[in-house]
Design a protein around this motif. Structure first.
Motif: not given
Length: 549
Positions: A225, A273, A283, A328, A340, A342, A362
């Motif tokens: 991730r 992403m 992230f 996500y 975006l 998490d 985010c």
């Protein structure tokens, strides 16, 4: 006692094989082994892969890695230089950097001097990850040369490196490291023929087959991730597909379909992403300038004849999706706004080395420009700054009682970790709601749960944080991109102005106190850029943050 408890919660997630190989590799060091009679397969026409890295040296003396320039004075293992800088020195990425065709003599010099300065099994260059990246770089480089330009001592050294790697496969680390080991074995096994070449090739392909199933999730995301490592592993897959195409080895052709499918789906995940500026969100361990960009990967995929699928927003002004397997949420507006978020597990339980304490954080872009940003990374290692960059405070989420939601410690260690639950994503017309909770603070305060809800409409984004349980302080942090201008309208309301002059309103309901402090944003290794951070102390248990535009 605290350290013992932390160590217990770190080690309990490891696989037994990891623990076994940790001891095994300490007790059994690699041995110098005979490579036997070396033969080349001769089935690979040439290397025709894509390139994305800039050269790091122009004279094989002065190198720049990770934002730091230093001179190589004959010692490839200089203790005065950072370990990661030295690793990059040993990777030999310059052999396949841009403009490589104009640098043949320089690249040959780098190889000659490396062989002279790094006797077998001594120094950083003989560690398995360095071996893996350098083996691939050497094979690519050799495949571009006329056969009579490839020196016998180069081939002998390459074979010794292959023997050293097969004795140190990173079963104690697993994840992207073992993937890199497997790729290197496939490359060297495709380059050399005979019994030894077949052994390396089969070993590498078997490892890859297993690790691809393990490491790539159903939605296309890599299980660590990290957007940065996602791009790196996609490049690895593109290289493998290029090797298959240029060699036409039947052993590789059997895996072509799976490699293409994983590459294509993984590319879709990465496109989701990325911000509208085309670069990745931050992230876990992620920054710019290390991995290939989405544009680089799209160019590579076009060379390979693989179609790319970038997101299109229709039929409404606002659309989105939940990348359910990786965790996500993505919300996009037609005007170039993007959220975006998490709601993910921090990574695979047995290898969270690249994880941050960033659950429910985010990032947000407005008219294509980043506004809310997680801090990113500027270094690895084990020091105060590395710890800060992995902390909850370095991300756009809520800090309870000044603790991390996940126990990140050392350079790449994790103890108890936040577990997300109650994740949902709903879309109805022009309204999208994403929510999730985590229990990361329960280990410090009885019953504490953080729940966050994002509500997106055509001209607003509302973020509601709810903290339940017994706690003393809860602070929401909002890190602004360095180019964003912040103007205070009142103690609870601000105007945010992007680099292109676009303005949006940021306000808070349920805040006890709001203050603006200085922070740092890290767009690349070795780089720290001053930015502003809004710290909002929550009055009671609920805070509502509104972005209106």
């Amino acid at each position: 006692m605290k350290k013992l408890v932390l160590l217990f919660h770190t080690l309990k997630y490891l696989k037994l094989s990891q623990i076994f190989y940790q001891f095994y590799y300490r007790l059994r060091k690699p041995q110098l082994q005979s490579t036997g009679q070396l033969t080349l397969r001769g089935s690979i026409k040439s290397w025709s892969g894509h390139y994305y890295l800039e050269p790091m040296t122009n004279d094989a003396r002065i190198f720049t890695f990770l934002g730091q320039t230093a001179q190589l004075k004959g010692d490839w293992n200089d203790d005065l230089l950072p370990k990661l800088w030295l690793y990059n020195l040993h990777y030999h990425d310059d052999l396949n950097a841009k403009h490589e065709g104009d640098r043949v003599d320089l690249c040959s010099k780098i190889i000659d001097e490396w062989i002279e300065g790094n006797p077998p099994l001594h120094g950083n260059g003989w560690e398995p990850y360095c071996l893996s990246l350098r083996i691939v770089n050497w094979v690519k480089y050799f495949l571009r040369l006329p056969t009579d330009r490839i020196k016998k001592e180069w081939l002998a050294s390459l074979a010794q490196q292959g023997k050293a790697l097969e004795q140190q496969l990173e079963y104690h680390i697993l994840a992207n490291h073992l993937f890199a080991n497997a790729k290197a074995l496939v490359f060297i096994g495709s380059f050399f023929g005979g019994k030894q070449g077949e052994s390396w090739l089969n070993m590498g392909l078997n490892l890859l087959e297993r690790e691809i199933k393990e490491q790539f999730l159903d939605d296309g995301g890599h299980f660590e991730r990290s957007t940065m490592y996602q791009a790196i592993l996609l490049w690895d897959l593109a290289d493998l597909l290029t090797l298959e195409r240029t060699s036409e080895l039947p052993e590789l052709s059997k895996h072509k379909r799976v490699w293409k499918e994983v590459f294509s789906k993984g590319g879709e995940w990465l496109a989701s992403m990325c911000h509208p500026d085309g670069d990745i969100a931050f992230f876990n361990d992620a920054t710019l300038g290390i991995a290939p960009t989405l544009e680089d990967l799209n160019r590579y995929s076009s060379i390979l004849g693989i179609s790319t699928h970038n997101s299109e927003i229709k039929p409404y002004d606002i659309d989105g999706k939940l990348l359910e397997s990786s965790g996500y949420g993505v919300i996009q507006w037609n005007e170039g706004h993007c959220l975006l978020a998490d709601v993910a597990h921090i990574g695979p339980d047995y290898q969270p080395g690249h994880a941050h304490a960033d659950t429910l954080s985010c990032e947000f872009s407005f008219y294509g420009h980043r506004v809310l940003v997680n801090s990113g990374i500027s270094q690895y290692g084990d020091d105060e700054e590395r710890h800060r960059q992995r902390s909850t405070k370095a991300h756009n989420t809520v800090v309870v009682d000044d603790e991390n939601s996940t126990e990140v410690w050392s350079g790449f260690r994790v103890g108890q970790r936040a577990k997300p639950f109650g994740v949902s994503f709903e879309k109805q017309g022009g309204v999208i709601q994403l929510q999730g909770s985590h229990d990361g603070y329960k280990k410090f305060r009885k019953g504490v749960i953080h729940k966050r809800m994002w509500l997106a409409k055509s001209s607003s984004l509302t973020i509601e944080d709810n903290i339940t349980g017994r706690f003393e302080t809860a602070v929401a942090l909002w890190h602004l991109h360095p180019e964003v201008i912040l103007k205070e309208n009142s103690s609870r309301c601000f105007s945010l102005i992007t680099a292109n002059g676009e303005r949006l309103s940021l306000s808070f309901d349920g805040a006890k106190a709001v203050k603006v402090t200085k922070g740092t944003w890290h767009p690349s290794f070795g780089e720290s850029v001053t930015n502003k951070v809004i710290q909002v102390s929550i009055d009671g248990s609920t805070l509502t943050t509104r972005l209106e535009f």
